[in-house]
Every structure is written in structure tokens, then in C-alpha cells.
Design an enzyme around this catalytic site. Sequence first.
Site, mmCIF file in Angstrom:
data_model
loop_
_atom_site.group_PDB
_atom_site.id
_atom_site.type_symbol
_atom_site.label_atom_id
_atom_site.label_comp_id
_atom_site.label_asym_id
_atom_site.label_seq_id
_atom_site.Cartn_x
_atom_site.Cartn_y
_atom_site.Cartn_z
ATOM 1 N N CYS B 88 0.819 -1.218 0.000
ATOM 2 C CA CYS B 88 0.000 0.000 0.000
ATOM 3 C C CYS B 88 0.853 1.270 0.000
ATOM 4 O O CYS B 88 0.328 2.373 -0.091
ATOM 5 C CB CYS B 88 -0.959 0.003 1.184
ATOM 6 N N CYS B 213 -14.352 -0.431 7.550
ATOM 7 C CA CYS B 213 -13.490 -0.821 6.425
ATOM 8 C C CYS B 213 -13.535 0.241 5.332
ATOM 9 O O CYS B 213 -14.588 0.822 5.073
ATOM 10 C CB CYS B 213 -13.964 -2.150 5.840
ATOM 11 N N LYS B 340 -10.901 5.596 3.744
ATOM 12 C CA LYS B 340 -12.261 5.189 4.106
ATOM 13 C C LYS B 340 -13.263 5.645 3.062
ATOM 14 O O LYS B 340 -14.088 4.837 2.624
ATOM 15 C CB LYS B 340 -12.623 5.775 5.482
ATOM 16 N N HIS B 344 -9.613 3.591 -1.882
ATOM 17 C CA HIS B 344 -8.275 3.016 -1.744
ATOM 18 C C HIS B 344 -7.871 2.196 -2.966
ATOM 19 O O HIS B 344 -7.837 0.972 -2.918
ATOM 20 C CB HIS B 344 -8.216 2.159 -0.475
#
Lengths: 428, 400
Positions: B88, B213, B340, B344
Site C-alpha cells: 500500500c 473498512c 475510508k 483506496h
Amino acid sequence: MSVEAARACLQGVDRSRVGWVALASTTLPFADRSNAGVVSAALGLREQCAMQDFAASRRGATGALIAALDRSDVTDDALVIGADRRLTRPGSSQEAAYGHAAAALLVGRGAGTIAERVAHATVAGDFVDQYRASGEDYDYALEERWVRDEGQLRFLPQAIRLALERAGAAADRIAHVVAPTPARSSQAIARAAGLPERSVAADRFDACGDTGTPHPLLLLADCLERALPGELVLVTGFGQGADALLLRATDAVRSHRKDGVAAAFDGGISEPEYLRFLSHCGVVQMDWGKRAERDARTAHTVAWRRHRDIVGFVGGRCRRCDTVQYPRTRACVNPECRAFDTQDEQPLADTGGSVKTWTEDWLAYTRDPPLVYGNVAFDGGGNVFTEFTDTRPGDLAVGTRVRFVFRVKDIDAARGFHRYFWKATVTH
Amino acid sequence: MATGIRDKVAIIGMGCCRFGERWDCGAEDLMLEAFAEALADAQLERDRIEAAWLGVFYQEQSISKSGLSLSMALRLPNVPVTRVENLCATGTEALRGAAYAVAAGAVDIALAMGVEKLKDTGFPGLPERTKGTFEDLWQPGFTPPGAFAQLAAAYAARHGHEMTTLKRAMAHVSWKSHENAAHNPKAHLRNRIRIEQALEAPMVAYPLGLYDCCGVSDGAACAIVTTPAIAVSLGRCDMVTIKALQLAPSNGVELSHASWDGSHTITTRLAAERAYREAAVRDPRRELGLIEVHDCFSITELVLMEDLGLSDAGRAVADVLDGRYDRDGAIPCQVDGGLKCFGHPVGASGLRMAYEVYTQLLGRAGERQVGSPALGLTHNLGGIPNRNVASVSLFGLHGK
């Protein structure tokens, strides 16, 4: 199950004494790959240990036990295991009657021997009480009364009488009779062989069902936890004939554990959901979703290179800083050390631990959702990121005590392979 | 003695495409959308770019493993393109490559691009992938939410928090990001939520519910970098410079050593310490005007506040609930909605964070502008708590 039964059997035993492993089962997972070899590797037995699968007969466990006793020219010990995972069709009488189990015995000459052989006998006959062709999942059983009258009542008393004759023992001196048949049939067999009816051991179908191949060993283990020194124990096996093996309990039986079989019956968790049970047995094909599509191919080059790590659950211990670590690597993980090539093997399967972190994951693919996993701190140092098994939501907390058990880790349905690893389970 | 890259590299143009489920776009289209914005911002000819770095994580199969896809999508003038990947932190890794090339004097102007086209994988969440031929033999078949949920169990135990209290703080983290994203036209999830909604959402991996998530999105973001001197020669007055770019990968301690208790990220602490040193930041709590951190899950953002040195040990719960990291709090966090709600797209996220900090430093954020910050932080955490790579980057106004 075989590995777990063997671990229970080998508690306190020096495993380097084991020179032969026999695994008897009609439901062996591999047709071409020594199943006893998987057990041997998981137990960390030495490479010189011979291994043998006894397949295709529910009489295999008594057969293997007799073969182990017949190893007259060797000084090492033999591990004899019986195991069956008996699949059944929904709604069948087998579904109500069958159980899955494994039982293990160690055969040798050590001072701790709890029972010794007196005599044995075998009577063979290609009597088809039930069968399962190669590649099939389910047994086809013939009429029960015919099986009892023409099969069990014919072969078992014959074998028993022959064994007693060879031993020169009177039938009424037998203290315990172990038979893989339902209690009522066993009583009839005892009467036919002239044995006292009170000597017939309980069939334990109430506790574990009819477990097939391992059942004589399971009942023998149960019996030896209660036997008195000098008592005669008759063990029988049935399937295309019968085996009868007469044993005498020694003085050492007094100090033998009294709770092994009971502990096995009490262990694990119950599954009250019938649908989940069917799913575990592969009868119902659930939709596991896209995450189950991940290729579970095993890189066998790696699996072999690291088989001590994976199947044996062996980590490393640094000679320089004494740090225990899993997996074992060439460079020590201790940030204060990081030395190269300093790690000795450190078996971890019998090391307890406590839960450091955990979760119940409802997104991850598992055939028994949720997938429960986390980090376990080994007693004495080291950490493993691991799956938990035999837990239900809410069972775990940081600090919960766990031990490790040998389980199926992944199933590669596309290639018909499954691989094993160790999982943590709550210590009770 | 190395002096780091503080103020040696200026950002003269940035672009970020709209994040979301971009069913209408391929990765090439997303990259072009971000690049066109960056070129216009930099007021630069495309052929002035002398080298490029492309960050992409999952989607190498659809756009190839190499840097070719960037070169072809943007019709670059055959300049070197290096494809990088670091979980990431991939987007930040691309920026690091471009920035280091400029700082080294190898090129005058370089491009860093991050992209991910997740919605072509067929998965509602992040796609399944092998974890390695050896790792698959023993590591749990974990998912990202399950792996990060571990932090919650350990953090609550370590600091003696009731799970209900921790859950409420986690819900606040997510609520705040939804509030912020409502002001961001490029964000994936722009809906507002109630704290109770987050608390009552279906469980994904205990104790993480649906709203704990982050979004799984398509997106691309990029930066054009040069030296401050060249930026001045190009007529730039207000200028954002890179103050620090630091990276810390795990070395196995979290996976195998008893010393890590599972309640924090070792790598973030190391990367933050190095970044504050490189940027000569003495008091991050006072100096940081805004932060964009790796809020892949609400619990991650919460523990990061301590790992970055912004909350005292065990105090992040109280600080979050007190609104310290809300847009009107002492240190606004995820003012663009964060992972969030902005979304992402793995390879793009580091550059998306830099884009927001850059925009805010230049006072261009419109209705979501948070005062006039002089220093901003971005943070990525690639992998899982058991083994990860953390990056901490600092950006500020030149001369400040």
C-alpha cells in the site's frame, strides 16, 4: 485424528524408540502416498522408521497389532494406529450409527509394558457383510441379521476358541472381551465362545458411534485404563473373517493413565447444526464464494524443502541468543542478535502458548466459518501467526491458553490434494 | 553525512482522478485523467518530463508488470519509466523514485504516477492472491480486515479499554471521514453516516464492522517534481517542497519474535521518527497542519495516532472521541475522506494523500480548506500488522 491419537499415546515416550508405524484404515486420504508416512513426519519420528498402511479391511487394526507383536527380531517399538473417517448418506442408518475416530497403541518390550501377548488366532473368509468399491464414498451394507448370524457369530467364536486353545486358557478366566460389534451381538458371540457375558466390554457406541477400523483399539485402550494386573483381555476384530488376540495385563497397568479415552470423548466441540455437519462431510456443496476460487496449488518443491517446519512444526532456536522463532530461518529474528546460521531445530508442536491477538473473520474463505486466526505467543518465546480450530465465536480472548493440533490446512480441489498444518486450540 | 532531501525537491503539479467504481474507465484512462490535471497545474509541456515512476500493486496483470503501460497511456516521449511496487506504500514509492532522481540531479523534471483498477478484478473487496509458496503452507488464509482486526484485540487488552469504548472511538473515526468526504467531489463515498450506523453494521471481522473498512476503488494520482530553482524559473511563487520521505519495512519481528505485542505498528514508529528528523520537525503535534494516514480500517487510524507520536500511549481513544482529529480539531486527519471514503486504489493511495496535502498547503481546497497549514504529513501502511511496510512523508511550503 491419527496424529492426535498417536500424540496422546506417546506422551512421555522417547520418540526415537519408535521404529515402525502402522496405520490401519478403510478411509485413508491418499491412495498413493504413504499415509503412515504423513503421521510419522508429523510426529517427527526418525527417518529410519519403517511405515506401513493397512487398508481395505475394518479388521486392519487388529491385523496391524498382531503384525507389530510378531516383529520378534527387533528391539525398537512399533506404533499401531487405527483410524476411520466414515462418510454416510443423509438419512441412512449408517449416518445414525457411525462415528469418526482414531486410536493408537505402542508395542514394545519396555519396562512400562502394560499388557503382554498370550496368544492370537485368525480365521479368514471372504464374507461380504458390507463393501465400498475403490473411489466410492459410501458403504453398501447387507442385511444385519444375516451379517450377525452367518458372519459375526460364525467367525468370531471360531477365532476366539482357537486363540484360547493356543493359550491353553479356560474361557471363564477371561476378564474383558473387546468386540467391534453391537453389545447384543457381542453377548451372543461370548455365549457361543463360552465366555462369561459379564466380561463383554461396553461397545461405547453411545459415546463415539461405530468407528469401524479403530474400534477394537479404542475399546482396548478404554479397557486397559480399568484392567487389573494379571487379568486376561481378549481383543477381536471383524471383517472378511476375524482376529482374536489374548493379552494379559501386567503390574504396570496400575500406573497407566485412567482418563485417556474419556478425555478424547469429552474433547472438541459439538456441532448442533445438521446442515453444517453435512457440509463438513462434503455431502452438501455450499457456495463458498469467489474467495474459494483462489488457487490452492501446493509448491511441492517448497513443501518438501520445508517439511520439517510445516508437517513437523519445528522452528528454530538461536544458539547465540537462545531466541525461539517460527519459522526457522538462516538469520535470527531477535533484533538484538540477527546472527546468521545459528539456529538449531526447536520442536513446537508440544509447546503451549497464549493468545496475543485474534479475530473471527466472516469474509475469509473457510469451510467452517468464521475463519478464526491470530498470533500466539509460545511459552518460552517465539510467535506464530496461526489459525485456531475447534473454537466458536466468543471463545477467545487475549491471554487464552492454547495448545497445537495437527489439521487439514488447505484443500486443493482442482488437483485432489490437501495439505496439513498445525492449528491452535483452546486448552481445557 | 547524508542530509536527506528536505527542500531539495519541489512539486509543481499534481493530479488526481475521481475515485470510485469507474466502470467506464480502464487504468490507462484513470492515469490520463490524473496526468492531464497535473500537466495543466504545472503549466508544462509533456516532453519536459525526463523520467517517470509508475506504482501499481494488484493490477499488473491487466496493465502489464513493466512501466510500459504508463509510457503508452500518456504517449510519453520514450523517457525511462520504472514500475515500482511496495504494497500500500506503492504510490509513495513512485514519488520517492521521482524525487530521488531530481534530488540526485539525474533529471530536472520527473513524474510519479500511482494507479489501481480494482473493479476489474471481480471481487467486491480486495482480490484473493497467493501469499507466497512457503507462506501459503502455514499462514492463515487471512483477509485484510481480519489481519487488521488483530490490532483491536491487542490494543484493547494492552490499554485496558472495553471493546464497547474502542468500538465507539472506531465509529467516530469512520463517521468523521464520511463527514469530510461529503465536501470532496472526487471522493468515492460521499454519504454521511450516523455513529449508530457504524456500531450496528454487519460484522466483517470481529470487531470490525462494515463501516470500519475503507472503500475499494479505482483511481490514479500523480505528481510532477523538479528542483526549487527550476520551479522558480518556471514562474512558481508559492511552492510545495518535500520535507521528508521515509520508509520502514518489517524485518520479521512482528511475525516471529515475542517482543511485539500486536497493539501497534513498529514500522510506522520508525518511519515517523526518521521523517521528523529529516524534516527537522521537533514537535509534530504543534507543527503539523493536517495529516493523511493509512486508514484502511478504523482501528488502524486510531493506533496510528499513537505510532505517529500525536497521541499519548492509550490515549488515542479519548483524543478521537474528543474530536482532536476532526476537521475542526487540533490536527485535522483525512480532510479529504481518507482511504475510508476517498477510496483506496492501492497503488494510487500514497499520491492521493500527497495530492490533498499539496492542495491544502496551497490553499486551493475550497469548501474543505482547513485554515492555512504550512506542514502536512502522509502515511501508508502496506501489508498487515504482522509484516508491513510503512512510509511517512512530510510536505511543506517552501521557505517555511
